[in-house]
Scaffold this motif. Structure first.
Motif, PDB file in Angstrom:
ATOM      1  N   UNK A  10      10.936 -41.027 -23.519  1.00 39.50           N
ATOM      2  CA  UNK A  10      11.613 -40.001 -22.722  1.00 39.50           C
ATOM      3  C   UNK A  10      12.304 -38.966 -23.625  1.00 39.50           C
ATOM      4  N   UNK A  11      12.894 -39.407 -24.714  1.00 29.90           N
ATOM      5  CA  UNK A  11      13.538 -38.476 -25.645  1.00 29.90           C
ATOM      6  C   UNK A  11      12.529 -37.574 -26.325  1.00 29.90           C
ATOM      7  N   UNK A  12      11.375 -38.110 -26.709  1.00 27.73           N
ATOM      8  CA  UNK A  12      10.336 -37.290 -27.333  1.00 27.73           C
ATOM      9  C   UNK A  12       9.766 -36.286 -26.335  1.00 27.73           C
ATOM     10  N   UNK A  15      12.183 -33.391 -26.114  1.00 26.23           N
ATOM     11  CA  UNK A  15      12.047 -32.557 -27.311  1.00 26.23           C
ATOM     12  C   UNK A  15      10.773 -31.730 -27.259  1.00 26.23           C
ATOM     13  N   UNK A  16       9.670 -32.328 -26.842  1.00 30.95           N
ATOM     14  CA  UNK A  16       8.396 -31.632 -26.762  1.00 30.95           C
ATOM     15  C   UNK A  16       8.468 -30.492 -25.738  1.00 30.95           C
ATOM     16  N   UNK A  19      10.481 -27.587 -27.218  1.00 28.01           N
ATOM     17  CA  UNK A  19       9.797 -26.818 -28.263  1.00 28.01           C
ATOM     18  C   UNK A  19       8.516 -26.153 -27.761  1.00 28.01           C
ATOM     19  N   UNK A  20       8.160 -26.352 -26.507  1.00 28.01           N
ATOM     20  CA  UNK A  20       6.926 -25.749 -25.993  1.00 28.01           C
ATOM     21  C   UNK A  20       7.010 -24.225 -25.955  1.00 28.01           C
ATOM     22  N   UNK A  21       8.188 -23.649 -25.759  1.00 30.59           N
ATOM     23  CA  UNK A  21       8.322 -22.193 -25.735  1.00 30.59           C
ATOM     24  C   UNK A  21       9.228 -21.667 -26.857  1.00 30.59           C
ATOM     25  N   UNK A  22       9.519 -22.504 -27.846  1.00 32.06           N
ATOM     26  CA  UNK A  22      10.331 -22.087 -29.001  1.00 32.06           C
ATOM     27  C   UNK A  22       9.642 -22.544 -30.284  1.00 32.06           C
ATOM     28  N   UNK A  23       9.885 -21.817 -31.358  1.00 30.36           N
ATOM     29  CA  UNK A  23       9.294 -22.219 -32.639  1.00 30.36           C
ATOM     30  C   UNK A  23      10.259 -23.046 -33.492  1.00 30.36           C
ATOM     31  N   UNK A  24      11.521 -23.103 -33.081  1.00 30.06           N
ATOM     32  CA  UNK A  24      12.508 -23.906 -33.791  1.00 30.06           C
ATOM     33  C   UNK A  24      13.550 -24.372 -32.795  1.00 30.06           C
ATOM     34  N   UNK A  25      14.384 -25.302 -33.232  1.00 30.98           N
ATOM     35  CA  UNK A  25      15.379 -25.840 -32.301  1.00 30.98           C
ATOM     36  C   UNK A  25      16.480 -24.824 -32.078  1.00 30.98           C
ATOM     37  N   UNK A  26      17.293 -24.510 -33.072  1.00 33.48           N
ATOM     38  CA  UNK A  26      18.288 -23.445 -33.046  1.00 33.48           C
ATOM     39  C   UNK A  26      19.182 -23.591 -34.252  1.00 33.48           C
ATOM     40  N   UNK A  27      20.040 -22.618 -34.448  1.00 32.02           N
ATOM     41  CA  UNK A  27      21.031 -22.733 -35.501  1.00 32.02           C
ATOM     42  C   UNK A  27      20.811 -21.723 -36.603  1.00 32.02           C
ATOM     43  N   UNK A  28      21.837 -21.552 -37.392  1.00 32.11           N
ATOM     44  CA  UNK A  28      21.787 -20.660 -38.545  1.00 32.11           C
ATOM     45  C   UNK A  28      21.691 -21.500 -39.792  1.00 32.11           C
ATOM     46  N   UNK A  29      21.091 -20.970 -40.839  1.00 30.36           N
ATOM     47  CA  UNK A  29      21.008 -21.730 -42.092  1.00 30.36           C
ATOM     48  C   UNK A  29      22.394 -22.059 -42.617  1.00 30.36           C
ATOM     49  N   UNK A  40      18.319 -28.998 -24.830  1.00 32.46           N
ATOM     50  CA  UNK A  40      18.542 -28.327 -23.538  1.00 32.46           C
ATOM     51  C   UNK A  40      19.802 -28.842 -22.856  1.00 32.46           C
ATOM     52  N   UNK A  41      20.437 -27.993 -22.076  1.00 32.24           N
ATOM     53  CA  UNK A  41      21.630 -28.450 -21.349  1.00 32.24           C
ATOM     54  C   UNK A  41      21.229 -29.407 -20.231  1.00 32.24           C
ATOM     55  N   UNK A  42      22.107 -30.271 -19.893  1.00 33.05           N
ATOM     56  CA  UNK A  42      21.871 -31.192 -18.798  1.00 33.05           C
ATOM     57  C   UNK A  42      21.271 -32.512 -19.220  1.00 33.05           C
ATOM     58  N   UNK A  43      20.934 -32.681 -20.512  1.00 34.44           N
ATOM     59  CA  UNK A  43      20.403 -33.954 -20.993  1.00 34.44           C
ATOM     60  C   UNK A  43      21.548 -34.708 -21.625  1.00 34.44           C
TER      61      UNK A  43
END
Length: 184
Positions: A10-12, A15-16, A19-29, A40-43
């Motif tokens: 369920x966790x994978x 995550x899948x 990432x289906x509509x994004x190329x990375x998770x998020x964040x700044x270097x 995602x929110x709500x998980x």
């Protein structure tokens, strides 16, 4: 917010889907956030807020198998072997670097006394210099050059010193060249 347990199906899936509509998770270097704040929110966040004792123990594992803690017997044996090697190395005589040099000594003209020229060259005596055989080689128009061999110890005698001393016989020697230089 979070992905849930990434070790479960369920966790994978969460995550899948993320990432289906994004190329990375998020964040700044260089900006780190706790793992539960990504996704995602709500998980529901099922990750722990701090590292577990198991994660901290992983840092202590030496992957290359080096053991920093040596016992006294191994240390003593190593020191004995190093001392024996140093004693054996000290008994061995140092190698003396030598070179064989073939010199071309050129006279001023065909009237130069070549026997006297060779006598002058052989009169040069230095520590680490041994003269060898010589011969007269025709150059042209009746002029012959003296070709003489010598063996020198590299630390004591150099070609520049030999050239300086040979060309000092200005009455007989026009120039001197190194025809061959071989390490022995």
């Amino acid at each position: 917010m979070g992905f849930g347990d990434l070790k479960s199906a369920s966790g994978l899936k969460v995550l899948n889907d993320f990432l289906s509509d994004r190329s990375y998770i998020e964040g700044l270097p260089g900006v780190k956030k706790p793992l539960g704040q990504y996704g995602p929110p709500g998980v529901a966040d099922t990750t722990s807020g701090s590292t577990t004792a198991k994660d901290e123990d992983d840092d202590d594992i030496d992957l290359f198998g080096s053991d920093e803690e040596e016992d006294s017997e191994a240390t003593r044996l190593k020191e004995e072997r190093l001392a024996a090697y140093a004693a054996k190395k000290a008994k061995k005589p140092a190698i003396i670097a030598k070179s064989s040099i073939l010199l071309d000594v050129k006279p001023w003209d065909d009237e130069t006394d070549m026997a006297k020229l060779e006598e002058c060259v052989r009169s040069i005596q230095m520590d680490g210099l041994v003269w060898g055989q010589s011969k007269l080689v025709p150059v042209g128009y009746g002029i012959k050059k003296l070709q003489i061999n010598c063996v020198v110890e590299d630390d004591k005698v150099g070609t520049d010193i030999l050239e300086e001393k040979i060309t000092a016989f200005e009455d007989f020697v026009q120039s001197m060249d190194v025809a061959a230089f071989n390490k022995i």
